[in-house]
Design a protein around this motif. Structure first.
Motif, PDB file in Angstrom:
ATOM      1  N   VAL A  18      33.411  41.958  44.407  1.00  0.00           N
ATOM      2  CA  VAL A  18      34.648  42.997  44.590  1.00  0.00           C
ATOM      3  C   VAL A  18      34.283  44.308  44.646  1.00  0.00           C
ATOM      4  CG1 VAL A  18      36.683  43.831  43.259  1.00  0.00           C
ATOM      5  CG2 VAL A  18      36.174  41.360  43.461  1.00  0.00           C
ATOM      6  N   ALA A  19      33.247  44.580  44.006  1.00  0.00           N
ATOM      7  CA  ALA A  19      32.715  45.824  43.777  1.00  0.00           C
ATOM      8  C   ALA A  19      32.151  46.510  45.075  1.00  0.00           C
ATOM      9  CB  ALA A  19      31.526  46.086  42.929  1.00  0.00           C
ATOM     10  N   GLU A  20      31.528  45.326  45.836  1.00  0.00           N
ATOM     11  CA  GLU A  20      30.783  45.800  47.271  1.00  0.00           C
ATOM     12  C   GLU A  20      31.852  46.051  48.117  1.00  0.00           C
ATOM     13  OE1 GLU A  20      28.021  43.565  50.542  1.00  0.00           O
ATOM     14  OE2 GLU A  20      28.405  42.604  48.635  1.00  0.00           O
ATOM     15  N   ILE A  21      33.021  45.125  48.181  1.00  0.00           N
ATOM     16  CA  ILE A  21      34.227  45.304  49.064  1.00  0.00           C
ATOM     17  C   ILE A  21      34.813  46.913  48.875  1.00  0.00           C
ATOM     18  CG2 ILE A  21      36.641  44.630  49.532  1.00  0.00           C
ATOM     19  CD1 ILE A  21      35.612  41.885  49.201  1.00  0.00           C
ATOM     20  N   LEU A  22      35.020  47.185  47.560  1.00  0.00           N
ATOM     21  CA  LEU A  22      35.604  48.465  47.178  1.00  0.00           C
ATOM     22  C   LEU A  22      34.528  49.699  47.527  1.00  0.00           C
ATOM     23  CD1 LEU A  22      37.101  47.667  43.658  1.00  0.00           C
ATOM     24  CD2 LEU A  22      38.449  48.103  45.838  1.00  0.00           C
ATOM     25  N   ALA A  23      33.146  49.402  47.636  1.00  0.00           N
ATOM     26  CA  ALA A  23      32.206  50.511  48.045  1.00  0.00           C
ATOM     27  C   ALA A  23      32.487  50.789  49.442  1.00  0.00           C
ATOM     28  CB  ALA A  23      30.952  49.959  47.603  1.00  0.00           C
ATOM     29  N   LYS A  24      32.611  49.508  50.272  1.00  0.00           N
ATOM     30  CA  LYS A  24      32.768  49.565  51.661  1.00  0.00           C
ATOM     31  C   LYS A  24      34.126  50.465  51.896  1.00  0.00           C
ATOM     32  CE  LYS A  24      30.156  45.484  53.010  1.00  0.00           C
ATOM     33  NZ  LYS A  24      30.069  44.105  53.467  1.00  0.00           N
ATOM     34  N   GLU A  25      35.152  50.277  51.196  1.00  0.00           N
ATOM     35  CA  GLU A  25      36.280  50.834  51.462  1.00  0.00           C
ATOM     36  C   GLU A  25      36.264  52.378  51.168  1.00  0.00           C
ATOM     37  OE1 GLU A  25      39.450  49.693  52.606  1.00  0.00           O
ATOM     38  OE2 GLU A  25      38.304  48.104  53.300  1.00  0.00           O
ATOM     39  N   GLY A  26      35.063  52.738  50.639  1.00  0.00           N
ATOM     40  CA  GLY A  26      34.974  54.149  50.109  1.00  0.00           C
ATOM     41  C   GLY A  26      35.011  54.388  48.644  1.00  0.00           C
ATOM     42  N   PHE A  27      34.958  53.446  47.786  1.00  0.00           N
ATOM     43  CA  PHE A  27      35.247  53.781  46.545  1.00  0.00           C
ATOM     44  C   PHE A  27      34.010  53.092  45.668  1.00  0.00           C
ATOM     45  CE2 PHE A  27      39.531  52.685  48.352  1.00  0.00           C
ATOM     46  CZ  PHE A  27      39.924  53.805  48.260  1.00  0.00           C
ATOM     47  N   PRO A  28      32.941  53.655  45.626  1.00  0.00           N
ATOM     48  CA  PRO A  28      31.570  53.235  45.119  1.00  0.00           C
ATOM     49  C   PRO A  28      31.859  52.980  43.490  1.00  0.00           C
ATOM     50  CG  PRO A  28      31.196  55.379  45.523  1.00  0.00           C
ATOM     51  CD  PRO A  28      32.699  55.250  46.336  1.00  0.00           C
ATOM     52  N   SER A  29      30.860  52.317  42.867  1.00  0.00           N
ATOM     53  CA  SER A  29      30.986  51.990  41.667  1.00  0.00           C
ATOM     54  C   SER A  29      30.270  53.225  40.719  1.00  0.00           C
ATOM     55  CB  SER A  29      29.985  50.610  41.046  1.00  0.00           C
ATOM     56  OG  SER A  29      30.137  50.580  39.590  1.00  0.00           O
ATOM     57  N   MET A  30      30.905  53.679  39.571  1.00  0.00           N
ATOM     58  CA  MET A  30      30.413  54.696  38.950  1.00  0.00           C
ATOM     59  C   MET A  30      29.699  54.394  37.871  1.00  0.00           C
ATOM     60  SD  MET A  30      34.375  56.426  38.172  1.00  0.00           S
ATOM     61  CE  MET A  30      33.831  57.477  37.063  1.00  0.00           C
ATOM     62  N   GLN A  31      30.026  52.964  37.169  1.00  0.00           N
ATOM     63  CA  GLN A  31      29.067  52.449  36.294  1.00  0.00           C
ATOM     64  C   GLN A  31      29.438  50.992  36.206  1.00  0.00           C
ATOM     65  OE1 GLN A  31      29.300  54.355  32.143  1.00  0.00           O
ATOM     66  NE2 GLN A  31      29.348  52.270  31.369  1.00  0.00           N
ATOM     67  N   SER A  32      28.371  50.033  35.903  1.00  0.00           N
ATOM     68  CA  SER A  32      28.432  48.788  35.987  1.00  0.00           C
ATOM     69  C   SER A  32      27.331  48.168  35.062  1.00  0.00           C
ATOM     70  CB  SER A  32      28.420  48.029  37.277  1.00  0.00           C
ATOM     71  OG  SER A  32      26.896  48.503  37.881  1.00  0.00           O
ATOM     72  N   GLY A  33      27.437  46.854  34.926  1.00  0.00           N
ATOM     73  CA  GLY A  33      26.589  46.108  33.824  1.00  0.00           C
ATOM     74  C   GLY A  33      26.933  44.747  33.602  1.00  0.00           C
ATOM     75  N   HIS A  34      26.044  44.002  32.811  1.00  0.00           N
ATOM     76  CA  HIS A  34      26.138  42.689  32.523  1.00  0.00           C
ATOM     77  C   HIS A  34      26.135  42.377  30.960  1.00  0.00           C
ATOM     78  CE1 HIS A  34      25.333  42.292  36.700  1.00  0.00           C
ATOM     79  NE2 HIS A  34      25.700  41.122  36.792  1.00  0.00           N
ATOM     80  N   SER A  35      27.170  41.499  30.663  1.00  0.00           N
ATOM     81  CA  SER A  35      27.360  41.427  29.235  1.00  0.00           C
ATOM     82  C   SER A  35      27.277  39.496  28.954  1.00  0.00           C
ATOM     83  CB  SER A  35      28.422  42.045  28.456  1.00  0.00           C
ATOM     84  OG  SER A  35      29.602  41.683  28.905  1.00  0.00           O
ATOM     85  N   GLY A  36      26.721  39.449  27.848  1.00  0.00           N
ATOM     86  CA  GLY A  36      26.991  38.110  27.251  1.00  0.00           C
ATOM     87  C   GLY A  36      26.295  37.214  28.373  1.00  0.00           C
ATOM     88  N   ASP A  37      26.548  35.832  28.486  1.00  0.00           N
ATOM     89  CA  ASP A  37      25.945  34.941  29.367  1.00  0.00           C
ATOM     90  C   ASP A  37      26.240  35.144  30.844  1.00  0.00           C
ATOM     91  OD1 ASP A  37      28.545  33.930  28.668  1.00  0.00           O
ATOM     92  OD2 ASP A  37      27.990  32.156  28.443  1.00  0.00           O
ATOM     93  N   THR A  38      27.513  35.217  30.977  1.00  0.00           N
ATOM     94  CA  THR A  38      28.101  35.432  32.389  1.00  0.00           C
ATOM     95  C   THR A  38      29.126  36.683  32.640  1.00  0.00           C
ATOM     96  OG1 THR A  38      30.178  33.870  31.889  1.00  0.00           O
ATOM     97  CG2 THR A  38      28.064  32.819  32.723  1.00  0.00           C
ATOM     98  N   GLY A  39      29.216  37.702  31.835  1.00  0.00           N
ATOM     99  CA  GLY A  39      30.080  38.644  31.925  1.00  0.00           C
ATOM    100  C   GLY A  39      29.532  39.626  32.859  1.00  0.00           C
TER     101      GLY A  39
END
Length: 235
Positions: A18-39
């Motif tokens: 989803v983040a990749e799709i939004l980035a292609k629409e002109g809305f790049p991720s400001m901050q991202s990460g992973h948590s727990g086992d699959t979060g």
């Protein structure tokens, strides 16, 4: 902006996709990460929507230590007890344009657009004095929560005040009550003045100055038994 509502969140199966799709629409991720086992999560500033959105996939197992307040099973001393938040609202300059943006970017809608004015709107107050405001509202459901876009049309009002200080964006959260007058009396007695209020159809609403301790404006809403028909709908 100071302290306040930071973002809205929606859940997905694959955050990176989803983040990749939004980035292609002109809305790049400001901050991202992973948590727990699959979060995973990603914050995206979608400027045409006038808010930051968090794309999230909840982990199967929570990571880190969890604390709770209060730790004991005590009863809250609050006189007014909010059981559920039913609405998140934004103040905007053009409800039709922003409703179209939500529909075209995130698929949120359709939107019912109302012209809120007398005689449907009555007994108006603004900071404790008689008010003469009118405005447009756009409403839709996003899961279990209603999204509202509010556009001031005339008169002194809390939406124009907010946008003059903060620009367009997240303005308030709303909860339902059985008796708007009783709730307002209790909130005022607790030290929270009424910013704006009015009767709406056979219900009513009131905005309270709760920004200091709660970091957000609260709206109490007595749901009318009959809603007036919308002025228009988008799409």
């Amino acid at each position: 902006h100071g302290e306040g509502i930071h973002h809205l969140q929606f859940q997905v199966e694959d955050v990176d996709w989803v983040a990749e799709i939004l980035a292609k629409e002109g809305f790049p991720s400001m901050q991202s990460g992973h948590s727990g086992d699959t979060g995973a999560y990603s914050y995206v500033d979608i400027k045409p929507l006038h808010t930051i959105w968090e794309v999230v996939h909840e982990p199967g197992k929570k990571a880190g230590k969890v604390t709770r307040y209060p730790e004991s099973e005590e009863t809250s001393p609050a006189k007014v007890k909010v059981k559920n938040i039913i609405q998140v609202a934004l103040a905007v300059h053009d409800v039709q344009m922003v409703a179209a943006n939500y529909w075209n970017i995130l698929g949120i809608g359709p939107w019912d657009i109302y012209e809120v004015k007398p005689p449907t709107l009555y007994d108006r107050t603004y900071h404790g004095k008689p008010g003469n405001f009118t405005y447009w509202l756009a409403l839709t459901m996003a899961g279990q929560v209603q999204l509202e876009l509010a556009q001031p049309i005339s008169g002194d009002n809390v939406y124009s005040d907010f946008m003059a200080e903060h620009s367009e964006g997240l303005h308030h959260v709303a909860f339902t009550v059985d008796d708007i007058n009783e709730t307002t009396q209790m909130m005022n007695k607790e030290g929270f003045s009424t910013l704006m209020s009015g009767g709406f159809s056979d219900g009513g609403f009131a905005y309270y100055d709760t920004l200091g301790p709660l970091k957000v404006i609260l709206e109490a809403f007595q749901v009318p038994e009959t809603m007036p028909p919308p002025m228009t709908r988008y799409p």
